[in-house]
Design an enzyme around this catalytic site. Structure first.
Site, mmCIF file in Angstrom:
data_model
loop_
_atom_site.group_PDB
_atom_site.id
_atom_site.type_symbol
_atom_site.label_atom_id
_atom_site.label_comp_id
_atom_site.label_asym_id
_atom_site.label_seq_id
_atom_site.Cartn_x
_atom_site.Cartn_y
_atom_site.Cartn_z
ATOM 1 N N TYR A 117 0.688 -1.215 0.080
ATOM 2 C CA TYR A 117 -0.002 0.050 -0.098
ATOM 3 C C TYR A 117 0.882 1.175 -0.069
ATOM 4 O O TYR A 117 0.364 2.349 -0.055
ATOM 5 C CB TYR A 117 -0.936 0.071 1.163
ATOM 6 N N HIS B 48 -4.477 6.151 -0.851
ATOM 7 C CA HIS B 48 -5.157 6.004 0.720
ATOM 8 C C HIS B 48 -4.113 6.144 1.778
ATOM 9 O O HIS B 48 -4.414 6.419 2.888
ATOM 10 C CB HIS B 48 -5.544 4.488 0.754
ATOM 11 N N PHE C 124 -5.915 -1.985 9.796
ATOM 12 C CA PHE C 124 -6.298 -1.416 8.192
ATOM 13 C C PHE C 124 -7.131 -0.225 8.691
ATOM 14 O O PHE C 124 -7.642 0.188 9.638
ATOM 15 C CB PHE C 124 -6.785 -2.515 7.498
#
Length: 187
Positions: free
Chosen positions: A12, A17, A62
């Site tokens: 990620y 994000h 998360f």
């Protein structure tokens, strides 16, 4: 306490994000924080600035469960929610646009929503970094988990720098002055 939102793991890194994590990295570099320690389901770094201790928090849950570690830290340090700054992505702002506010709804940002629910208040300062809207045919989830285009990367690099500067302003001068520095006239 500055909480940068993102998802843990190399998969990620540098995604839309994870711009909250990117702002923490920028601040860590400016203040010579070479390592973070793992506690409270987060990576924590600390520095002194303007006679205040500043705790950098990168939740390792998360995104949608960020409130769990934030609530534990707020309780442990006995912090009012106004001493917290959440840094997150926002699809409702153009790429690179910053918006700092002292309170309000989550505006669709699930990590911020989880923090609001966990602390049972909307009175949480937040700094949103615009990542733009997904193009036709992309889901919001796929879009925010994607990486920036080369043109967007330039805008985001500047936005991350400006966001880190805005956080220092918030620590030193308070929310109103920081909002005046960070929020663009078009906000």
């Amino acid at each position: 306490m500055v909480v940068g939102l993102g998802n843990p793991g190399k998969k990620y890194e540098r995604t839309r994000h994870n711009v909250g994590f990117d702002v923490l990295s920028e601040l860590a570099g400016w203040h010579n924080i070479s390592s973070f320690k793992s506690q409270f389901e987060a990576e924590l770094g600390e520095f002194s600035f303007a006679d205040d201790k500043v705790l950098l928090v990168a939740p390792q849950t998360f995104m949608n469960l960020s409130g769990r570690c934030v609530a534990a830290l707020v309780k442990f340090f006995k912090l009012p929610s106004t001493d917290l700054m959440v840094v997150c992505d926002d699809m409702n702002l153009p790429v690179g646009r910053l918006r700092m506010r002292g309170a309000g709804s989550a505006g669709g940002q699930k990590g911020l929503q989880n923090i609001i629910q966990s602390l049972n208040t909307q009175d949480i300062p937040r700094l949103r970094i615009g990542v733009g809207r997904p193009p036709a045919g992309f889901s919001g989830a796929d879009y925010v988990l994607g990486r920036f285009s080369p043109n967007e990367s330039e805008l985001i690099t500047q936005a991350v720098h400006s966001a880190a500067s805005g956080i220092e302003c918030w620590v030193q001068n308070g929310l109103e002055i920081a909002m005046n520095q960070v929020n663009s006239p078009e906000s």
